[in-house]
Design a protein around this motif. Structure first.
Motif, mmCIF file in Angstrom:
data_model
loop_
_atom_site.group_PDB
_atom_site.id
_atom_site.type_symbol
_atom_site.label_atom_id
_atom_site.label_comp_id
_atom_site.label_asym_id
_atom_site.label_seq_id
_atom_site.Cartn_x
_atom_site.Cartn_y
_atom_site.Cartn_z
ATOM 1 N N GLY A 1 0.817 -1.209 0.000
ATOM 2 C CA GLY A 1 0.000 0.000 0.000
ATOM 3 C C GLY A 1 0.851 1.258 0.000
ATOM 4 O O GLY A 1 0.473 2.280 0.561
ATOM 5 N N PHE A 2 1.999 1.186 -0.647
ATOM 6 C CA PHE A 2 2.980 2.263 -0.620
ATOM 7 C C PHE A 2 3.178 2.800 -2.032
ATOM 8 O O PHE A 2 3.499 2.050 -2.940
ATOM 9 N N GLU A 3 2.987 4.103 -2.198
ATOM 10 C CA GLU A 3 3.124 4.704 -3.524
ATOM 11 C C GLU A 3 4.348 5.584 -3.630
ATOM 12 O O GLU A 3 4.566 6.465 -2.802
ATOM 13 N N LEU A 4 5.145 5.299 -4.636
ATOM 14 C CA LEU A 4 6.275 6.136 -5.027
ATOM 15 C C LEU A 4 6.130 6.402 -6.515
ATOM 16 O O LEU A 4 5.584 5.579 -7.245
ATOM 17 N N SER A 5 6.645 7.529 -6.960
ATOM 18 C CA SER A 5 6.606 7.799 -8.399
ATOM 19 C C SER A 5 7.514 6.792 -9.103
ATOM 20 O O SER A 5 8.456 6.250 -8.509
ATOM 21 N N LEU A 6 7.248 6.547 -10.364
ATOM 22 C CA LEU A 6 8.068 5.639 -11.155
ATOM 23 C C LEU A 6 9.513 6.128 -11.177
ATOM 24 O O LEU A 6 10.459 5.337 -11.079
ATOM 25 N N GLN A 7 9.693 7.436 -11.265
ATOM 26 C CA GLN A 7 11.033 8.024 -11.275
ATOM 27 C C GLN A 7 11.771 7.732 -9.963
ATOM 28 O O GLN A 7 12.950 7.379 -9.965
ATOM 29 N N SER A 8 11.081 7.852 -8.842
ATOM 30 C CA SER A 8 11.701 7.576 -7.536
ATOM 31 C C SER A 8 12.097 6.107 -7.406
ATOM 32 O O SER A 8 13.174 5.786 -6.889
ATOM 33 N N VAL A 9 11.249 5.218 -7.874
ATOM 34 C CA VAL A 9 11.560 3.787 -7.829
ATOM 35 C C VAL A 9 12.769 3.498 -8.718
ATOM 36 O O VAL A 9 13.681 2.763 -8.334
ATOM 37 N N ASP A 10 12.789 4.102 -9.892
ATOM 38 C CA ASP A 10 13.900 3.908 -10.822
ATOM 39 C C ASP A 10 15.227 4.360 -10.207
ATOM 40 O O ASP A 10 16.240 3.666 -10.310
ATOM 41 N N VAL A 11 15.220 5.492 -9.528
ATOM 42 C CA VAL A 11 16.429 6.000 -8.875
ATOM 43 C C VAL A 11 16.862 5.061 -7.747
ATOM 44 O O VAL A 11 18.053 4.785 -7.585
ATOM 45 N N LEU A 12 15.905 4.544 -6.971
ATOM 46 C CA LEU A 12 16.241 3.597 -5.901
ATOM 47 C C LEU A 12 16.945 2.357 -6.449
ATOM 48 O O LEU A 12 17.838 1.806 -5.820
ATOM 49 N N ILE A 13 16.521 1.933 -7.632
ATOM 50 C CA ILE A 13 17.108 0.740 -8.244
ATOM 51 C C ILE A 13 18.503 1.033 -8.796
ATOM 52 O O ILE A 13 19.421 0.242 -8.629
ATOM 53 N N LYS A 14 18.664 2.172 -9.418
ATOM 54 C CA LYS A 14 19.902 2.462 -10.151
ATOM 55 C C LYS A 14 21.033 3.052 -9.314
ATOM 56 O O LYS A 14 22.199 2.881 -9.648
ATOM 57 N N LYS A 15 20.705 3.762 -8.245
ATOM 58 C CA LYS A 15 21.737 4.446 -7.464
ATOM 59 C C LYS A 15 21.615 4.089 -5.988
ATOM 60 O O LYS A 15 20.510 4.062 -5.449
ATOM 61 N N PRO A 16 22.742 3.875 -5.332
ATOM 62 C CA PRO A 16 22.666 3.656 -3.882
ATOM 63 C C PRO A 16 22.134 4.922 -3.203
ATOM 64 O O PRO A 16 22.616 6.019 -3.478
ATOM 65 N N PRO A 17 21.143 4.794 -2.358
ATOM 66 C CA PRO A 17 20.583 5.985 -1.715
ATOM 67 C C PRO A 17 21.525 6.565 -0.664
ATOM 68 O O PRO A 17 22.256 5.840 -0.004
ATOM 69 N N VAL A 18 21.479 7.866 -0.527
ATOM 70 C CA VAL A 18 22.246 8.539 0.519
ATOM 71 C C VAL A 18 21.554 8.298 1.862
ATOM 72 O O VAL A 18 22.193 8.128 2.885
ATOM 73 N N GLN A 19 20.235 8.281 1.818
ATOM 74 C CA GLN A 19 19.434 7.979 3.001
ATOM 75 C C GLN A 19 18.157 7.292 2.555
ATOM 76 O O GLN A 19 17.718 7.473 1.424
ATOM 77 N N VAL A 20 17.589 6.489 3.429
ATOM 78 C CA VAL A 20 16.339 5.787 3.129
ATOM 79 C C VAL A 20 15.398 5.997 4.298
ATOM 80 O O VAL A 20 15.768 5.752 5.451
ATOM 81 N N LYS A 21 14.202 6.451 4.010
ATOM 82 C CA LYS A 21 13.202 6.604 5.063
ATOM 83 C C LYS A 21 12.787 5.219 5.556
ATOM 84 O O LYS A 21 12.736 4.259 4.787
ATOM 85 N N VAL A 22 12.504 5.141 6.838
ATOM 86 C CA VAL A 22 12.106 3.867 7.429
ATOM 87 C C VAL A 22 10.856 3.328 6.740
ATOM 88 O O VAL A 22 10.756 2.127 6.458
ATOM 89 N N ALA A 23 9.918 4.188 6.406
ATOM 90 C CA ALA A 23 8.682 3.753 5.736
ATOM 91 C C ALA A 23 8.992 3.131 4.371
ATOM 92 O O ALA A 23 8.384 2.130 3.983
ATOM 93 N N THR A 24 9.951 3.704 3.655
ATOM 94 C CA THR A 24 10.341 3.159 2.354
ATOM 95 C C THR A 24 11.008 1.806 2.541
ATOM 96 O O THR A 24 10.727 0.846 1.805
ATOM 97 N N LEU A 25 11.887 1.710 3.515
ATOM 98 C CA LEU A 25 12.568 0.446 3.791
ATOM 99 C C LEU A 25 11.571 -0.638 4.182
ATOM 100 O O LEU A 25 11.648 -1.774 3.694
ATOM 101 N N GLN A 26 10.614 -0.292 5.027
ATOM 102 C CA GLN A 26 9.580 -1.256 5.419
ATOM 103 C C GLN A 26 8.770 -1.707 4.213
ATOM 104 O O GLN A 26 8.477 -2.899 4.069
ATOM 105 N N ALA A 27 8.408 -0.768 3.349
ATOM 106 C CA ALA A 27 7.624 -1.109 2.167
ATOM 107 C C ALA A 27 8.412 -2.018 1.224
ATOM 108 O O ALA A 27 7.860 -2.978 0.680
#
Length: 92
Positions: free
Chosen positions: A31-57
């Motif tokens: 039940g977690f919505e991210l833009s397609l662009q945000s998901v694409d960036v998460l896949i392609k680049k190591p994040p500098v920081q990750v929100k706990v909600a995103t990590l849980q999702a």
């Protein structure tokens, strides 16, 4: 110490190959919505920081643990004590 972002590897091990697939699964399973662009960036680049909600999702969606998403490469020599370089003395 280096931290490796393993999202792409975890996705592949679960037959999820694209940002579109991951985005749809995030909505369906977590039940977690991210833009397609945000998901694409998460896949392609190591994040500098990750929100706990995103990590849980991501963990809920991919049925994994945070330990699977993050790989930690520890240094080989972790000793804080310097080696003793003095030669041993022989008794005469």
């Amino acid at each position: 110490m280096e931290i490796e972002w393993r999202l792409r590897k975890v996705m592949a091990s679960r037959d999820v190959w694209t940002a579109t697939q991951l985005r749809e699964l995030l909505i369906q399973r977590a039940g977690f919505e991210l833009s397609l662009q945000s998901v694409d960036v998460l896949i392609k680049k190591p994040p500098v920081q990750v929100k706990v909600a995103t990590l849980q999702a991501l963990c809920t969606t991919l049925r994994c643990t945070p330990n699977e998403l993050f790989g930690i490469d520890t240094p080989r020599d972790v000793s804080l004590v310097e080696p003793d370089t003095t030669e041993s003395r022989h008794e005469q």
